[in-house]
Enzyme design. Structure first.
Site, short mmCIF file in Angstrom:
data_model
loop_
_atom_site.label_atom_id
_atom_site.label_comp_id
_atom_site.label_asym_id
_atom_site.label_seq_id
_atom_site.Cartn_x
_atom_site.Cartn_y
_atom_site.Cartn_z
N ASP A 1 0.83 -1.22 0.00
CA ASP A 1 0.00 0.00 0.00
C ASP A 1 0.86 1.26 0.00
O ASP A 1 0.44 2.30 -0.50
CB ASP A 1 -0.94 0.02 1.21
CG ASP A 1 -2.25 -0.70 0.91
OD1 ASP A 1 -2.55 -0.88 -0.29
OD2 ASP A 1 -2.96 -1.08 1.85
N THR B 1 -23.03 -3.62 7.13
CA THR B 1 -22.43 -2.34 7.52
C THR B 1 -22.90 -1.96 8.92
O THR B 1 -22.10 -1.54 9.77
CB THR B 1 -22.79 -1.25 6.49
OG1 THR B 1 -22.15 -1.59 5.29
CG2 THR B 1 -22.36 0.13 6.94
N CYS C 1 16.66 -6.47 -11.21
CA CYS C 1 17.28 -7.19 -10.10
C CYS C 1 17.63 -8.63 -10.49
O CYS C 1 18.57 -8.82 -11.24
CB CYS C 1 16.42 -7.10 -8.85
SG CYS C 1 17.42 -7.21 -7.35
N HIS D 1 15.64 -1.42 -8.26
CA HIS D 1 14.21 -1.56 -8.60
C HIS D 1 13.63 -0.20 -9.03
O HIS D 1 13.14 0.55 -8.18
CB HIS D 1 13.43 -2.05 -7.38
CG HIS D 1 13.73 -3.46 -7.01
ND1 HIS D 1 12.92 -4.51 -7.38
CD2 HIS D 1 14.76 -3.99 -6.32
CE1 HIS D 1 13.43 -5.63 -6.92
NE2 HIS D 1 14.55 -5.34 -6.27
N GLU E 1 10.93 0.39 -10.47
CA GLU E 1 9.46 0.43 -10.34
C GLU E 1 9.00 1.12 -9.06
O GLU E 1 7.91 1.69 -9.03
CB GLU E 1 8.87 -0.99 -10.45
CG GLU E 1 9.14 -1.95 -9.28
CD GLU E 1 10.47 -2.69 -9.37
OE1 GLU E 1 11.37 -2.19 -10.07
OE2 GLU E 1 10.59 -3.74 -8.73
N1 GLN Z 1 17.85 -12.84 -5.31
C1 GLN Z 1 18.65 -11.80 -5.87
C2 GLN Z 1 19.56 -11.18 -4.81
O1 GLN Z 1 19.30 -11.28 -3.63
C3 GLN Z 1 17.80 -10.75 -6.53
C4 GLN Z 1 16.86 -10.04 -5.61
C5 GLN Z 1 15.73 -9.33 -6.30
O2 GLN Z 1 15.40 -9.62 -7.45
N2 GLN Z 1 15.08 -8.41 -5.59
O3 GLN Z 1 20.52 -10.56 -5.13
#
Ligand code: GLN
Length: 545
Positions: free
Chosen positions: A74, A194, A384, A510, A512
């Site tokens: 969230d 409700t 990643c 990341h 995103e």
């Molecule tokens: N498992 C991998 C690491 O720990 C990649 C982690 C991930 O994709 N967030 O480096």
């Protein structure tokens, strides 16, 4: 604004999954659009100290903040809606509350008293809520309480709300999100669940000020007045929340219902400023009226569970809208992707994203997808673990290191092209011990990433233990896989790109997590643009045939 911080609590009733996070974020957006400084906080009633150790099947994606907190998904919605960074203080679990109370007890801070749920746990809950208000950084702290009213585990939170309302009657407001189900056999909307849920809150001493009613059908005036009468709320405080086409419509639906006005009126705030939602509307307009479409494969092992990749899907929506492109995600299961169904699964896509993850399940499918993207020159984006797999694939199929691997998956590989970070070697516990949060990265001029960001110094969020093994860097670069993003302090490789490929980018971080409606992420934008270009070239080739 020179007044005390206002605290709005959002509780949920009748069932879970009613969308408290989106309702909280929508209210926050409306208040922000009126010029208030707003933050949102999530209180989670489970015992884990944070969701970092939870399997995505349990709780969806783990969202990471700049300060390296592993948090509830969230918080991603909060940032995407508000474009304001959150931190550890924005997500507190029962585990964290107890941990801190027990630590204080061990230090002798309770001076010999018996430590109890009331007042010690409830005091700690109140402290965690008010920390955000105490810095005078915010006019509003909106606190979402996880779970459903009546759950045993959320009782201390409801008690803390009761106390805060008692202590600060002018500064605290309770919004209760509930469900008005439609019984098709009776052809009617039913208010009883409700009523019961509000009664339950009342048993705990909390009278909600505003009721937000999730419904699949418009609430009739008689349903609204029935809810108001039986739940002791004013008619204008019965807010309808009808199913929306997209979560980004919800702030506008709440505006129509005057949710923000009711909140301001109840807190005695006079605000004549109309919400400025111009940018939000522009985004929605572009999002809903795309001129083009691209299909992007998201290859991962949790694809049956879309919440596991929430921020990635949302980042595509932001980047798509910015480019007037609808991004159609094709969810491809990495565990079942093989040479045999490769063409069928990936033959029709305009881009391939290989998702983050942990462990060996689905790795072969990811490597297969990456080889395809590399050889067929399909735009590729690895995040990643997706980036790490791109490195492994290149090592095996281009450099000829047949058994190259990550030591996460094969501890004694002869070619550990991805290996455990030095700082991780002595760590034995799992919770909160990864390389987490924001780290700087320097981009190489002329790279795809540099063009995307338009600057050399960036900062992105991380969540990993393994890294590119720099012993292999020279061999990779010579063969065409370049480190185009590097951490200036540790020399850790943060981005790899491939020479001679239209768009092959792997990021150790990341991206995103940082994409918001107001600021679509540059790397997602450049990937979507590349996919669009690829789709266009496919169209041209088809016409020529
Ligand atoms: N498992 C991998 C690491 O720990 C990649 C982690 C991930 O994709 N967030 O480096």
């Amino acid at each position: 604004m020179n007044q005390s911080t206002k605290y709005v609590f959002v509780t949920g009733g009748v069932t879970s999954s009613l969308g408290k996070g989106i309702i909280s974020a929508s209210l926050a957006k409306l208040l922000q659009a009126r010029g208030y400084r707003v933050t949102i906080q999530k209180l989670d009633p489970y015992i884990n100290v944070d969701p970092g150790t939870l399997n995505p099947y349990e709780h969806g994606e783990c969202y990471v903040t700049d300060d390296g907190a592993e948090t509830d998904l969230d918080l991603g919605h909060y940032e995407r809606f508000l474009n304001v960074s959150t931190s550890q203080a924005n997500n507190v679990t029962t585990g964290r509350i107890y941990q801190s109370v027990i630590n204080k007890e061990r230090k002798g801070e309770y001076l010999g008293k018996t430590v109890q749920i009331v007042p010690h746990i409830t005091d700690e809950i109140k402290r965690c809520v008010q920390i955000l208000g105490s810095k005078s950084e915010f006019d509003f702290v909106i606190t979402e309480i996880g779970g459903t009213v009546g759950d045993i585990e959320s009782l201390p939170y409801i008690e803390a709300v009761r106390q805060m309302k008692w202590e600060k009657p002018n500064d605290v407001l309770v919004v209760h999100l509930t469900l008005i189900p439609y019984l098709s056999a009776a052809g009617e909307l039913k208010t009883k669940p409700t009523q019961h849920s509000v009664k339950q809150l009342l048993e705990f001493g909390v009278q909600p000020d505003v009721l937000v009613c999730r419904t699949e059908h418009e609430l009739t005036p008689s349903v609204r007045s029935k809810v108001a009468r039986f739940c002791n709320v004013k008619l204008n405080a019965v807010i309808q929340s009808i199913d929306a086409e997209t979560i980004y419509d919800v702030p506008l639906l709440m505006l129509e219902e005057k949710f923000d006005e009711v909140v301001l009126e109840k807190l005695n705030l006079k605000n004549r400023r109309k919400p400025d939602l111009k940018k939000w509307m522009q985004f929605l307009d572009r999002y809903k009226n795309p001129k083009h479409q691209v299909k992007i494969a998201l290859v991962g092992k949790y694809v049956e569970l879309k919440d596991a990749y929430k921020s990635i899907a949302e980042a595509f929506d932001h980047a798509g809208a910015a480019n007037e492109v609808k991004v159609d995600i094709k969810w491809v299961h990495s565990e079942t992707l093989t040479e045999r169904n490769l063409e069928e699964e990936l033959g029709d896509v305009d881009g391939i994203l290989v998702a983050p993850g942990f462990g060996s399940r689905g790795i072969d499918g990811k490597l297969t997808a990456i080889r395809y993207a590399r050889e067929e020159k399909v735009p590729f984006f690895g995040i990643c673990l997706g980036m790490q797999c791109a490195v492994i694939e290149f090592a095996r199929n281009v450099l000829g290191y047949e058994k190259a691997h990550s030591t996460e998956i094969k501890e004694y590989t002869p070619h550990p092209v991805i290996s455990l970070m030095a700082e991780q070697k002595s760590i034995t516990t799992l919770g909160g011990t990864m390389r987490l949060g924001a780290y700087p990265c320097e981009l190489s001029e002329g790279s795809i990433s540099y063009k995307a960001y338009g600057e050399k110094h960036i900062e992105e969020r991380h969540r990993h233990r393994f890294e590119f093994n720099n012993d292999y860097l020279a061999a990779f670069e010579k063969a065409g896989m370049k480190a185009t993003g590097v951490n200036p302090d540790s020399q850790l490789v943060e981005i790899v790109e491939l020479d001679g490929h239209p768009h092959f980018v792997g990021a150790q971080f990341h991206p995103e997590y940082k994409s918001t409606v107001a600021k679509p992420h540059p790397l997602f934008q450049s990937f979507v643009k590349a996919a669009r270009k690829y789709a266009k070239s496919k169209d041209r080739a088809a016409v020529a045939e």
